[in-house]
Design an enzyme around this catalytic site. Structure first.
Site, PDB file in Angstrom:
ATOM      1  N   CYS A   1      24.149  27.546 -31.531  1.00 20.85           N
ATOM      2  CA  CYS A   1      23.851  28.652 -32.430  1.00 20.85           C
ATOM      3  C   CYS A   1      24.344  28.208 -33.796  1.00 20.85           C
ATOM      4  CB  CYS A   1      24.616  29.897 -32.018  1.00 20.85           C
ATOM      5  SG  CYS A   1      24.328  30.369 -30.305  1.00 20.85           S
TER       6      CYS A   1
ATOM      7  N   ARG B   1      19.180  25.667 -35.327  1.00 18.61           N
ATOM      8  CA  ARG B   1      20.142  25.641 -34.228  1.00 18.61           C
ATOM      9  C   ARG B   1      19.883  26.747 -33.202  1.00 18.61           C
ATOM     10  NH1 ARG B   1      24.466  22.576 -35.372  1.00 18.61           N
ATOM     11  NH2 ARG B   1      25.657  23.629 -33.766  1.00 18.61           N
TER      12      ARG B   1
ATOM     13  N   TRP C   1      20.918  31.069 -30.139  1.00 23.52           N
ATOM     14  CA  TRP C   1      20.066  30.478 -29.110  1.00 23.52           C
ATOM     15  C   TRP C   1      20.718  30.873 -27.786  1.00 23.52           C
ATOM     16  CZ3 TRP C   1      20.546  26.839 -25.137  1.00 23.52           C
ATOM     17  CH2 TRP C   1      19.337  26.319 -24.641  1.00 23.52           C
TER      18      TRP C   1
ATOM     19  N   ASN D   1      29.594  29.785 -31.207  1.00 23.16           N
ATOM     20  CA  ASN D   1      28.576  28.813 -30.823  1.00 23.16           C
ATOM     21  C   ASN D   1      29.136  28.010 -29.660  1.00 23.16           C
ATOM     22  OD1 ASN D   1      26.724  26.681 -30.728  1.00 23.16           O
ATOM     23  ND2 ASN D   1      27.748  25.565 -32.361  1.00 23.16           N
ATOM     24  N   GLY D   2      28.480  28.078 -28.500  1.00 23.97           N
ATOM     25  CA  GLY D   2      28.975  27.309 -27.355  1.00 23.97           C
ATOM     26  C   GLY D   2      28.992  28.154 -26.103  1.00 23.97           C
TER      27      GLY D   2
ATOM     28  N   GLU E   1       7.042   9.338 -25.909  1.00 25.21           N
ATOM     29  CA  GLU E   1       7.453  10.111 -27.078  1.00 25.21           C
ATOM     30  C   GLU E   1       6.280  10.931 -27.632  1.00 25.21           C
ATOM     31  OE1 GLU E   1       9.998  11.155 -28.363  1.00 25.21           O
ATOM     32  OE2 GLU E   1       9.555  11.572 -30.446  1.00 25.21           O
TER      33      GLU E   1
ATOM     34  N   LYS F   1       6.298  15.002 -27.975  1.00 27.49           N
ATOM     35  CA  LYS F   1       6.037  15.717 -29.237  1.00 27.49           C
ATOM     36  C   LYS F   1       5.005  16.806 -29.006  1.00 27.49           C
ATOM     37  CE  LYS F   1       8.668  14.944 -31.186  1.00 27.49           C
ATOM     38  NZ  LYS F   1       9.750  14.082 -30.916  1.00 27.49           N
TER      39      LYS F   1
ATOM     40  N   GLU G   1       6.406  19.832 -26.800  1.00 20.34           N
ATOM     41  CA  GLU G   1       7.425  20.736 -27.334  1.00 20.34           C
ATOM     42  C   GLU G   1       6.915  21.622 -28.455  1.00 20.34           C
ATOM     43  OE1 GLU G   1      10.863  18.667 -28.889  1.00 20.34           O
ATOM     44  OE2 GLU G   1       9.618  17.091 -29.690  1.00 20.34           O
TER      45      GLU G   1
ATOM     46  N   HIS H   1      -1.951   4.223  -9.990  1.00 21.25           N
ATOM     47  CA  HIS H   1      -1.077   4.622  -8.871  1.00 21.25           C
ATOM     48  C   HIS H   1      -0.952   6.138  -8.780  1.00 21.25           C
ATOM     49  CE1 HIS H   1      -0.021   0.469  -8.140  1.00 21.25           C
ATOM     50  NE2 HIS H   1       0.157   0.329  -9.443  1.00 21.25           N
TER      51      HIS H   1
ATOM     52  N   LYS I   1      17.562  22.627 -32.235  1.00 22.82           N
ATOM     53  CA  LYS I   1      17.689  21.269 -32.766  1.00 22.82           C
ATOM     54  C   LYS I   1      18.857  20.520 -32.150  1.00 22.82           C
ATOM     55  CE  LYS I   1      16.476  18.047 -35.567  1.00 22.82           C
ATOM     56  NZ  LYS I   1      15.313  17.303 -35.072  1.00 22.82           N
TER      57      LYS I   1
HETATM   58  C1  F6R Z   1      12.610  16.118 -29.270  1.00 20.47           C
HETATM   59  C2  F6R Z   1      13.993  16.369 -29.571  1.00 20.47           C
HETATM   60  C3  F6R Z   1      14.986  16.381 -28.461  1.00 20.47           C
HETATM   61  C4  F6R Z   1      16.220  15.583 -28.877  1.00 20.47           C
HETATM   62  C5  F6R Z   1      17.310  15.685 -27.809  1.00 20.47           C
HETATM   63  C6  F6R Z   1      18.530  14.853 -28.173  1.00 20.47           C
HETATM   64  O1  F6R Z   1      11.831  16.154 -30.424  1.00 20.47           O
HETATM   65  O2  F6R Z   1      14.351  16.582 -30.699  1.00 20.47           O
HETATM   66  O3  F6R Z   1      14.433  15.849 -27.292  1.00 20.47           O
HETATM   67  O4  F6R Z   1      15.855  14.256 -29.090  1.00 20.47           O
HETATM   68  O5  F6R Z   1      17.703  17.025 -27.660  1.00 20.47           O
HETATM   69  O6  F6R Z   1      19.067  15.268 -29.382  1.00 20.47           O
HETATM   70  P1  F6R Z   1      20.020  14.335 -30.222  1.00 20.47           P
HETATM   71  O7  F6R Z   1      19.250  13.143 -30.647  1.00 20.47           O
HETATM   72  O8  F6R Z   1      20.455  15.183 -31.379  1.00 20.47           O
HETATM   73  O9  F6R Z   1      21.161  13.967 -29.323  1.00 20.47           O
END
Ligand code: F6R
Length: 616
Positions: free
Chosen positions: A2, A27, A75, A101-102, A489, A493, A496, A512, A611
């Protein structure tokens, strides 16, 4: 996971808190709240389910009413997003107000104890329990506010960054941290509190990042008094000079942070190489690696730990390090690694990759590796973040603040660092001769320019293709070698931000299983650069064509063979196979971005995501 903001000083606290919350919405953004002290020893509190803009709609009357206040953007972890579960939370006596936060892991036990003593709970949150736990210490043992916070924090475990106010202690904040970030901005006759420095960067460049196990009493007359939670002993904290600027964290004319960050990649990759890749001297100069070169070089194996996009960067890191340095590499999801009793010895080197530097699973995996004696090297983007501080050494990616929830520029910056590490190790241990090394150096140095070209040439095409596929329900992404992780990747993208189901596969694995999915409705994204396994990819494309899959091919400029079989073609300039994921990822980011935009998704804040994942 958060965002927390607090302010005491001479400015309008409402403005600082609301604007700060907007910058921290990455966040969490399922509910938000604000509390302000008024001059009658009371507080004004507004909170609601929804975004910070929804909070503004109900709290606008608090503008210009106070110089002390704090806020929260949530969050959800404990309890669904709702008005009642939103922060701030207030103790039963109405005096203590808390944002958090936590996760307080033992909150149930404390809640039962407090309930037996007559405390009543209105929300499902662990935070409300903590607010009342603080009241309990004040009531039962006559402790003052800061002492009661300390007593409560000493007994909780889990992860937290908290900020608390008490109506009988006007103008004072008590803050504390364990495994969740908290920065204190030091202004002239004003103080700021925030989960990162973005809410106060235009007001001060001086900040203290609170350490785990530390708390602080903050007020205009007493300054910032930092103590150890465990024994109340005084701590002299280091004051850091902030390096981010306001314009770095604003959208700069783009519709979304994600698009801005995609377009920033030539610069962010260049910044990541600046002062490190020295063409004239023919060297890679990375202090973090240089200081520990022998230890890393002598490693029996390197274990890369990360989550999500950073894990995909780690997979490409494995290919790079094994190819150039010939040291065995294993790549692990941090969340699995920490719970499966892995074999780690002091001869292992662990590389932890994290954009935010706060990911709870990665942090826990690092702690485990350190306990077992491994040397841990961090690759983080956020300066001063927890992971950057708990690792033995490391390199920052210098991609600048990444606000869009979907990681883009941090990913390509991570690849840049990993490429430099692999090349440096390869040169040092003689696996690369000088000519080869210099050739790769020149190629890496040219990547930012080539990404500028990709952005210019692929932007409109990616947008047109996105329009065609806006109603797709599934996607398959295929790549081989270095571009298999790039396919993973690309699929992540899309998932998400567009909520379309997508999977990445090594192209040869298609037969397979996934081949059964191919029909005339299945979009297939194929990464097929000339370097690498081109002929093999050509065969894979033929197999897809034979089953009428709709092919979106990413090929090098001038490619004819794959391009002639594809329904849609995106071109990118040629480079060595090992650097091609940096190029291929850019159009894949654009494709995901535009599909999501056309589907009406809030690209920067997709549902259920945040994030920085500071809970496990
Ligand atoms: C995808 C994304 C997440 C982060 C993951 C790790 O676009 O942003 O999959 O890559 O939560 O986050 P970090 O790199 O901050 O440890």
């Amino acid at each position: 996971m958060c965002g927390i903001v607090g302010y005491t000083g001479f400015r309008d606290a409402y403005e600082i808190v609301i604007n700060g919350l907007k910058r921290l919405e990455y966040r969490g953004y399922d509910s938000a709240g604000i509390v302000l002290e008024n001059n009658k020893n009371e507080v004004e509190l507004k909170k609601a389910k929804g975004k910070v803009s929804d909070l503004e709609a109900i709290a606008g009357n608090l503008k210009n009413t106070s110089h002390v206040g704090m806020g929260h953007t949530r969050w959800a972890t404990h309890g669904v997003p709702s008005d009642i579960n939103s922060h701030p939370h207030v103790s039963n006596n109405g005096k203590i107000v808390l944002v958090h936060n936590g996760i307080i892991e033992n909150y149930e036990t404390i809640k039962i104890m407090l309930s037996q003593k007559g405390f009543v709970f209105h929300s499902q949150t662990d935070t409300e329990v903590l607010a009342n736990f603080i009241q309990y210490f004040m009531d039962e043992s006559g402790k003052d506010f800061a002492e009661a916070v300390r007593a409560a924090l000493s007994e909780v475990y889990g992860a937290y960054a908290i900020a608390a106010l008490h109506v009988d202690y006007p103008g004072q904040f008590v803050v504390g941290r364990l495994s969740s970030p908290l920065a204190i901005g030091l202004g002239d006759k004003e103080y700021f509190i925030a989960s990162d420095a973005s809410p106060f960067v235009e007001f001060t460049k001086e900040a203290i990042y609170l350490e785990d196990g530390h708390m602080a009493l903050i007020s205009l007359d007493r300054g910032v008094d930092i103590r150890l939670i465990k024994d109340n002993s005084k701590v002299d904290a280091e004051i850091q000079q902030l390096q981010i600027s306001l314009e770095q964290i604003e959208k700069g004319g783009y519709d979304h942070f994600m698009l801005k960050e995609i377009f920033e990649q030539p610069k962010s990759i260049h910044d990541t190489m600046r002062g490190r890749l020295l063409l004239d001297e023919g060297i890679i100069k990375m202090a973090g690696i240089w200081d520990h070169l022998e230890r890393i070089q002598a490693a029996k194996r390197i274990i890369i730990i990360a989550c999500g996009t950073s894990w995909h960067a780690g997979l490409i890191g494995e290919y790079l390090i094994e190819e150039f340095a010939r040291i065995p590499v294993e790549v692990e999801y941090a969340s699995e690694f920490r719970y499966r009793n892995p074999i780690i010895t002091p001869k292992d080197v662990v590389i932890a990759i994290s954009q935010s530097g706060e990911t709870a699973d990665t942090m826990a995996a690092i702690k485990l590796a350190k306990e077992k004696g491994a040397f841990v090297y961090g690759i983080c983007n956020v300066i001063g973040s927890s992971i950057a501080r708990i690792t033995h050494a490391g390199s920052y990616t210098h991609a600048g603040p990444e606000i869009g929830v979907a990681s883009t520029k941090a990913f390509t910056a991570q690849l840049t660092i990993l490429a430099m590490i692999a090349l440096k190790l390869g040169k040092h241990n003689g696996n690369l001769n000088n000519t080869e090394f210099m050739q790769y150096l020149y190629e890496l140095d040219a990547i930012p320019k080539k990404i500028e070209e990709v952005l210019a040439s692929s932007h409109d095409t990616a947008k047109q293709i996105a329009e065609e596929f806006v109603n797709a329900t599934n996607f398959l992404y295929l790549g081989r070698g270095y571009n298999f992780p790039a396919a993973l990747e690309g699929a992540l993208k899309l998932k998400e931000i567009s909520y379309i189901h997508a999977e990445g596969y090594p192209a040869a694995e298609m037969k397979h299983g996934p081949i059964a999915l191919i029909d005339e409705n299945m979009p297939m994204v194929i990464i097929a650069p000339k370097q690498g396994y081109y002929d093999k990819i050509v065969s894979n494309v033929q197999e897809i064509k034979a089953r009428k899959g709709r092919i979106i091919a990413l090929v090098n400029k001038g490619d004819e063979q794959v391009a002639s079989m594809a329904d849609y073609v995106i071109e990118f300039p040629e480079t060595s196979e090992c650097f091609s994921p940096m190029m291929a990822s850019v159009p894949l980011q654009l494709l995901a971005y535009y599909i999501a935009v056309f589907r009406g998704v809030n690209v920067d804040q997709p549902r259920n995501l945040a994030k920085s994942v500071t809970v496990e």
